[in-house]
Design an enzyme around this catalytic site. Structure first.
Site, PDB file in Angstrom:
ATOM      1  N   ASP A   1     -12.001  -5.752  10.596  1.00  0.00           N
ATOM      2  CA  ASP A   1     -12.086  -7.181  10.439  1.00  0.00           C
ATOM      3  C   ASP A   1     -13.368  -7.775  11.212  1.00  0.00           C
ATOM      4  O   ASP A   1     -14.151  -8.581  10.822  1.00  0.00           O
ATOM      5  CB  ASP A   1     -10.992  -7.876  11.017  1.00  0.00           C
ATOM      6  CG  ASP A   1     -10.627  -7.228  12.410  1.00  0.00           C
ATOM      7  OD1 ASP A   1     -11.305  -6.215  12.800  1.00  0.00           O
ATOM      8  OD2 ASP A   1      -9.446  -7.414  12.833  1.00  0.00           O
TER       9      ASP A   1
ATOM     10  N   ASP B   1       0.542  -1.147   0.001  1.00  0.00           N
ATOM     11  CA  ASP B   1      -0.061   0.047   0.112  1.00  0.00           C
ATOM     12  C   ASP B   1       0.888   1.213   0.111  1.00  0.00           C
ATOM     13  O   ASP B   1       0.131   2.326  -0.130  1.00  0.00           O
ATOM     14  CB  ASP B   1      -0.740  -0.124   1.197  1.00  0.00           C
ATOM     15  CG  ASP B   1      -2.348   0.340   0.854  1.00  0.00           C
ATOM     16  OD1 ASP B   1      -2.920   0.122  -0.199  1.00  0.00           O
ATOM     17  OD2 ASP B   1      -2.937   0.766   1.879  1.00  0.00           O
TER      18      ASP B   1
END
Length: 907
Positions: free
Chosen positions: A846, A420
């Site tokens: 998550d 990223d």
């Protein structure tokens, strides 16, 4: 499947990038532009006329679209031109993004050292024999040259295209016509590209699904001459070429009838039912001597707590009534939270898997799979990293090596690394890991090494020679250890190496600019030359990602999307090594799994959603390139400690009822923790008690890493048989109308609240985006992820042998589409991040993602293996530990006070 048919009917209208051209409309231009990349990293675009005159050059990018494999275009024997195309694409770096064309740059080399493995990017054969051409001949999986003519004249890919298009298809060596010229551009008399329509219609994904749904006895049947037996294929399938030619058995578990609706008469699979059905997993009861005293203790505590709260409420403090009220409210809240925490612990469960049964069902020769080729579904592993300064590249490289050496069919395993930060340091560290995998992976397979993280293995304090029976183990281990030490030195020296290289190239560019200035201005006073200080790759070109010295289009949060295939897809058949060279690899499979570097596009003004956005980009890119029906996500510091962990998780997904599992969560285990565990990094109560308890309900929560996902569940679909409606008192008062009679196998792809409601396909592009490649991959992933239909009780199954067909070869169109789906604009006005993929808007994305799946009716399981499945690193100081706990607490608070809270669930 009717649902899959509905998917295919309107695909031509779902996207502007449809594979099928409408009559009377000119074909859409290719998504890959033709360009030359100069040594300074700039691109020079070419028109079609300029391109025709430059066909002999090795720098421009020229791509064609190939017909997908069908019985007419046999996938078992790919042509030399297709192999060259795949090798060419694997050696190219693809870049592109918002308002920019997708370009490909052929990488002469990706690291300073020589690459020896033929699957690795930058690996080429010998030099081209055409005078004046210094390009390299493409090589196969053994490193041998791919030569299109029987005279073995060495010719590179560009010169081959030139010979076919402008030389009449004549070999420059023997002066005979080439027998295989399909690698040339398909153009008409006006120079425009002709539409590449498949013979039977449909896209590449549709044809692959059709081939998988056909029984392997017929769709993969060969005549004695080695050619495809068309007559037998047509007779046994009772259909025609193209989509929907599979047949179904009488019980409706797999196959299709004449019209593909599952109602026709089909073949019986008595060979599957002859053996007793054996489950892949089983539940283990907690011994009564352990659980009964705990239940009794909880009951006593509940009674005592109820008596205490009753006494507190009845005895008010009139002198401080507000203080008394606040204390009672707090005590009631803590009592309620304690009760919620204790109730699931009344019924904890353990689970066990049977890997031997998995091998017998999917990798043992049977009547439906005579060769014993693996029938397991594909597996995509995601590794995420963002900053090489905070996350050392050596740690990420060791994680990648443990994945490449995992015990899973090589041709079914793919690894995607998300960078990223777009850092060249991570890119070259990953390339070094791919190069070292050429030695490490065969060594692990030969000697059954555990763990398969080289850093952890060579740091073991136990005897490394215990239970090693091969006589050459000591010699091999010493050699590999020496190579690993050199590998670590190269990784640790990469920052200085990249900086020195960039400074040298920058100085060269400044000297060139000063010379040009003197030539143009003669005696005029010279101005200081200002050249952007770029970061340079090993092949002498600009790095398209983040530069060490930030500049426009090359900064954190502002760079193009990048995809580089580090290790191209392996061959379909095992490739055994030889006794010559570094190690004796006789009878050892030396193939390596697919390894892809991905750095999504980032631009100012876009919310990139941190890790969740990066994971969703990987989901889309992997769907286009490999489309594994199952996904394993790992943090860069969590490696595979048990090489059989992937198979352990697959036992749950492939067992009866496994099609209703959204994910399999593994416990997190850590290394490098002090013996006293002063910061409670082991989280023993949570991972060994709470998670086992939740497994007895809907399943454990998703905790961010070490989780095996079903791809269809991430796409936001409901599980099969999600709503089993039964008559009740409400049905009399509020009738829902007559239920549609839809076959069970047609309810696999549903996003509505009820199984008997048809899905509005006009909304598919609004949900998933306008990529036809991605949309076409959805029914394929759903079909591949089904359990094996080897028993009448297995619902929504697939026929045995359906996944033994070879993979599709990579081409430029596929990788260019992957670049498009990782662009910063792709998620605009779609449901990515709100219903599909990882959910945005929370620090603990998550947990929210797992809750959303449970709300739709999916279940999850907790898999605790005898040998730890994964291991990682934990915070080693109090500050880092407190930051971690604070993030978890903040995320829990966000979930409770947001619309995403599980108290009022929504799908």
């Amino acid at each position: 499947m009717a649902s899959n048919d509905h998917f295919s009917k309107s695909r031509s209208n779902l996207s502007n990038n449809s594979d099928i051209q409408e009559p009377g409309r000119p074909p859409a231009p290719s998504s890959v532009t033709f360009a030359r990349r100069t040594s300074s990293g700039r691109y020079v675009s070419y028109s079609r006329d300029d391109l025709e005159s430059e066909l002999g050059s090795q720098d421009f990018m020229n791509y064609t679209v190939h017909i997908p494999p069908t019985p007419d275009n046999n996938p078992m024997d790919p042509s030399i031109s297709q192999k060259v195309e795949e090798q060419y694409v694997s050696n190219s770096m693809f870049t592109g993004g918002f308002n920019s064309a997708t370009r490909a740059h052929l990488m002469d080399k990706v690291i300073e050292t020589e690459t020896s493995h033929p699957q690795m990017a930058g690996a080429k054969g010998s030099s081209c024999a055409i005078p004046g051409c210094d390009a390299k001949v493409m090589s196969d999986e053994r490193g041998q040259d791919l030569l299109p003519c029987e005279c073995d004249f060495k010719i590179c890919r560009d010169c081959y295209v030139d010979a076919v298009k402008t030389g009449g298809g004549i070999c420059p060596g023997c002066k005979e016509p080439y027998k295989n010229t399909e690698f040339a551009d398909q153009t008409d008399e006006n120079g425009q590209q002709r539409p590449m329509l498949p013979p039977g219609g449909g896209s590449k994904m549709e044809r692959r699904l059709s081939l998988m749904k056909s029984t392997n006895k017929s769709a993969l049947m060969r005549s004695q001459t080695g050619d495809f037996d068309h007559n037998r294929w047509l007779f046994e399938t009772s259909g025609t070429y193209g989509y929907g030619n599979a047949f179904w058995t009488k019980d409706g578990n797999f196959g299709s009838g004449k019209d593909g609706d599952g109602d026709g008469e089909g073949m019986e699979s008595h060979d599957l039912m002859s053996k007793p059905w054996r489950p892949l997993t089983r539940k283990l009861k907690i011994p009564a001597a352990v659980i009964s005293p705990y239940r009794l203790l909880i009951l006593i505590r509940v009674v005592v707590l109820a008596l205490f709260l009753t006494w507190r409420i009845q005895h008010q403090n009139q002198d401080a009534i507000w203080l008394w009220g606040m204390s009672v409210v707090c005590e009631l809240w803590f009592a309620f939270s304690w009760l919620l925490d204790q109730l699931p612990k009344l019924c904890p469960i353990n689970r066990a898997t049977d890997l031997q049964v998995l091998k017998e069902k999917f990798e043992t020769p049977t009547a439906s799979n005579p060769t014993g080729k693996s029938d397991l579904p594909g597996f995509d592993v995601f590794v995420s990293t963002a900053d090489p300064e905070k996350e050392p590249p050596l740690v990420t490289a060791n994680t990648i090596l443990s994945i490449l050496a995992a015990e899973y069919p090589v041709e079914k395993l793919s690894c995607y690394v998300s960078d990223d930060g777009g850092a060249l340091l991570t890119f070259e560290a990953m390339a070094e890991a791919a190069s070292f995998a050429n030695i490490w992976v065969p060594f692990c397979r030969k000697h059954a090494i555990e763990p398969r993280n080289p850093d952890s293995y060579f740091s073991l304090k136990r005897d490394p020679y215990k239970n090693k029976v091969k006589s050459d183990f000591v010699k091999d281990r010493r050699r590999v250890k020496r190579e690993f030490d050199e590998f670590k030195v190269r990784i640790n020296s990469l920052p200085d190496s990249i900086r020195r290289r960039s400074d040298a190239y920058h100085a060269r560019e400044e000297i060139k600019a000063m010379k040009m200035q003197r030539q143009n201005r003669d005696d005029e006073p010279l101005e200081p030359v200002k050249i952007p200080k770029a970061t340079w790759m090993a092949d002498g070109t600009h790095w398209p990602g983040t530069w060490l010295t930030s500049a426009s289009d090359h900064a954190k949060g502002d760079h193009a999307g990048i995809i580089q295939v580090m290790l191209k897809p392996p061959s379909d058949e095992p490739l055994h090594g030889v006794s010559e060279g570094f190690l004796d690899l006789t009878d050892v499979d030396i193939r390596l799994p697919l390894l892809v570097y991905v750095s999504r596009e980032k631009r100012p003004g876009y919310d990139h959603n941190k890790k969740a956005g990066a994971m969703n980009a990987l989901v889309r890119a992997s769907a286009v390139m490999s489309n594994g029906p199952f996904i394993l996500n790992l943090d860069c510091d969590h490696y595979i400690y048990n090489s059989e962990a992937l198979r352990e998780g697959m036992c749950f997904m492939m067992d009866r009822g496994g099609d209703r599992l959204c994910y399999v969560q593994f416990p997190q285990r850590f290394e490098g923790i002090d013996p006293s565990d002063r910061y409670a990094n082991h989280n023993t109560v949570f991972f060994d008690v709470n998670m086992r308890a939740l497994d007895g309900l809907m399943g454990p929560v998703y905790v961010g890493t070490g989780c095996l996902f079903r791809r269809i569940a991430l796409y936001g679909f409901n599980p099969p048989r999600a709503k089993d409606h039964s008559p009740s008192c409400w049905s009399c008062c509020f009738p829902r109308g007559k239920k549609k009679n839809i076959p069970e196998e047609n309810r696999a792809l549903r996003m509505s609240d009820y199984d008997d409601e048809e899905m509005n396909l006009a909304l598919v592009p609004k949900k998933f985006g306008n990529s036809t490649f991605l949309i076409d991959s959805i029914p394929v992933a759903e079909f591949q992820g089904r359990p094996l239909a080897d028993h009448p009780a297995v619902k929504n199954g697939r026929p045995p042998g359906a996944l033994t067909i070879p993979r599709e070869l990579l081409d430029a169109t596929t990788v260019a589409e992957a670049i498009a789906v990782i662009s910063c604009w792709y998620e605009d006005k779609t449901e990515w991040g709100s219903r599909i993929g990882w959910i945005y808007g929370s620090v603990t994305e998550d947990v929210v993602t797992g809750y959303r799946m449970h709300n739709r009716g999916w279940k999850s399981v907790y898999c605790v293996t005898k040998r730890d499945a994964f291991r990682g690193t934990a915070p080693i100081n109090l500050t880092d530990r407190l930051h971690q706990v604070l993030r978890w607490a903040t995320g829990s608070g966000e979930i409770f006070f947001s619309p995403k809270k599980p108290l009022f669930p929504r799908p």
